[in-house]
Design a protein around this motif. Structure first.
Motif, PDB file in Angstrom:
ATOM      1  N   ALA A  89       3.877  -1.476  -4.530  1.00 56.48           N
ATOM      2  CA  ALA A  89       2.852  -0.767  -3.308  1.00 56.48           C
ATOM      3  C   ALA A  89       1.674  -0.034  -4.255  1.00 56.48           C
ATOM      4  N   LEU A  90       2.587   0.423  -5.995  1.00 48.23           N
ATOM      5  CA  LEU A  90       1.873   0.989  -6.896  1.00 48.23           C
ATOM      6  C   LEU A  90       0.503  -0.015  -6.789  1.00 48.23           C
ATOM      7  N   ALA A  91       0.416  -1.154  -6.524  1.00 49.56           N
ATOM      8  CA  ALA A  91      -0.441  -2.434  -6.346  1.00 49.56           C
ATOM      9  C   ALA A  91      -1.733  -1.900  -5.415  1.00 49.56           C
ATOM     10  N   GLY A  92      -1.355  -1.263  -4.431  1.00 42.68           N
ATOM     11  CA  GLY A  92      -2.211  -0.888  -3.154  1.00 42.68           C
ATOM     12  C   GLY A  92      -1.672  -2.374  -1.950  1.00 42.68           C
ATOM     13  N   GLY A  93      -0.782  -3.210  -2.186  1.00 45.99           N
ATOM     14  CA  GLY A  93      -0.697  -4.491  -1.303  1.00 45.99           C
ATOM     15  C   GLY A  93      -1.041  -5.233  -1.140  1.00 45.99           C
ATOM     16  N   GLY A  94      -1.193  -6.014  -0.440  1.00 48.09           N
ATOM     17  CA  GLY A  94      -2.409  -7.241  -0.258  1.00 48.09           C
ATOM     18  C   GLY A  94      -3.451  -7.379   0.044  1.00 48.09           C
ATOM     19  N   ASN A  95      -4.061  -8.092   0.171  1.00 48.71           N
ATOM     20  CA  ASN A  95      -5.711  -7.874   1.125  1.00 48.71           C
ATOM     21  C   ASN A  95      -5.414  -8.528   2.427  1.00 48.71           C
TER      22      ASN A  95
END
Length: 399
Positions: free
Chosen positions: A286-292
């Protein structure tokens, strides 16, 4: 159409075909390895047939058992390295200690008594050779003695000289029993231990406490040539790690925020801070913003780390660990071994399992790109090459 024009058209068609063939044979630009490339790079893959480039590690798919094993396995520990201890051991007198030796006599006209006073107090500083002077006794070796043994020694020496002597030995300044505390504390200090044992937390408190949050602060203890670093939060959470300090221990407190690195097809890349004592894989994702969603391969979520030996054995089993060692797997400078954990986000249970899988400081989290991404890039390059060839054919010039 004139013959020269036909010749030019034929040349353009040959050039276009050659361009496509060259593009088909080229390496498509990438953003890190594909899922199958990471998996095949493990100890059982073919990537390590060249000894000069060999780095042996295992690639393990996370399930509930593995998540539980990693989460439950003990981390770096003061108690494991140094033992818990008890009260700092039996305190003894050392060089530099300042003693107050009070000698009592029964008679009013003794060596140390008068009609008005029945005792005399003698200050003694233990010299570099470990000795101190007592009147009518001479040089007494105090270094290495306990308070009781020092008292008995002086009483025995005075029995033939004083009138029914009795002695009290008190520690006025315990200069030999100290520990240094430096680094990110509010007051770097040489902390006296006194005669009672002190825990690490008590010594840190006497040095004003850590100046940064405990989940981003490491405590390093150096003792008898060995050094171990433990997160201050671990000392707070695990009382066994709040061990007794010993004289001449060196404690260094350092601020080193816990972080992980997000790479690949995550929405955010780079170093990301925990800002918490603990972090699960779900929280890190979640901190990494999820995946593309357009480029990521949900089957290729990887965690690269160096793992403690006991954790590694728990995850892969003793037989597998010994096999990896025999094939050349080597530890880093801290005795940890390389491993890659894989999470398959295409499986529903992975989202539950990931809640129990801990992210560690300095982990590298990598989300692989989908293989279709490379095909799309290739087709884009082919399309660009075809358009360029068409323009040459249509206009007879490249620009």
């Amino acid at each position: 159409m004139s013959r020269p024009r036909k010749g030019l058209d034929a040349f353009v068609r040959i050039l276009a075909a050659g361009t496509l063939l060259a593009l088909a044979g080229c390496i498509v630009p990438s953003d890190g390895p594909l899922t199958n490339e990471v998996i095949s790079s493990g100890a059982d893959g073919k990537a390590y047939e060249i000894p000069q480039t060999k780095l042996i590690f295992d690639v393990v798919t996370i399930d509930q058992r593995i998540a539980n094993s990693v989460n439950a396995s003990p981390r770096a520990s003061f108690a494991k390295t140094f033992g818990i201890g008890g009260g700092g051991g039996t305190p003894v007198i050392g060089v530099g200690d300042r003693l107050e030796v009070t000698i009592f006599e029964a008679g009013p006209d003794g060596l140390f008594s008068t009609a008005e006073r029945k005792s005399t107090t003698i200050p003694v500083i233990v010299q570099p050779d470990g000795h101190g002077q007592i009147p009518y006794v001479g040089s007494v070796r105090f270094a290495g003695m306990t308070i009781d043994s020092a008292r008995s020694t002086i009483v025995d020496a005075l029995k033939a000289k004083a009138v029914e002597p009795d002695v009290i030995v008190a520690m006025a300044d315990n200069a030999s029993r100290t520990v240094s505390v430096q680094g990110d504390v509010n007051k770097s200090s040489i902390v006296p231990l006194g005669l009672n044992g002190l825990h690490i937390s008590e010594v840190l408190a006497m040095a004003g406490g850590a100046s940064k949050p405990p989940y981003d602060t490491y405590v390093s203890l150096k003792r008898a040539g060995r050094t171990r670093s433990v997160l201050l939060q671990s000392i707070i959470d695990n009382p066994r790690d709040d061990i007794y300090v010993k004289p001449e221990d060196q404690i260094y407190v350092s601020y080193d925020p816990q972080t992980f690195s997000a790479l690949g097809q995550t929405e955010k890349s780079g170093k990301i801070a925990f800002n918490a004592a603990k972090l699960s894989l779900v929280e890190a994702a979640a901190l990494a913003g999820g995946g593309n969603t357009a480029t990521a391969d949900p089957k290729g979520y990887f965690i690269f780390r160096y793992e403690e030996e006991n954790v590694y054995r728990s995850v892969v089993g003793d037989d597998r660990f010994r096999d990896l060692i025999s094939r050349g797997m080597a530890p880093d400078t801290e005795g940890r071994y390389p491993i890659v954990y894989r999470l398959d986000l295409a499986a529903t249970q992975s989202y539950i399992v990931a809640q129990n899988f801990p992210v560690r400081n300095k982990d590298v989290i990598y989300l692989a790109r989908h293989v279709a991404t490379d095909f799309a890039k290739f087709m884009s390059i082919v399309s660009s090459g075809s358009s360029a060839a068409y323009n040459i054919q249509r206009t007879g010039r490249a620009f």
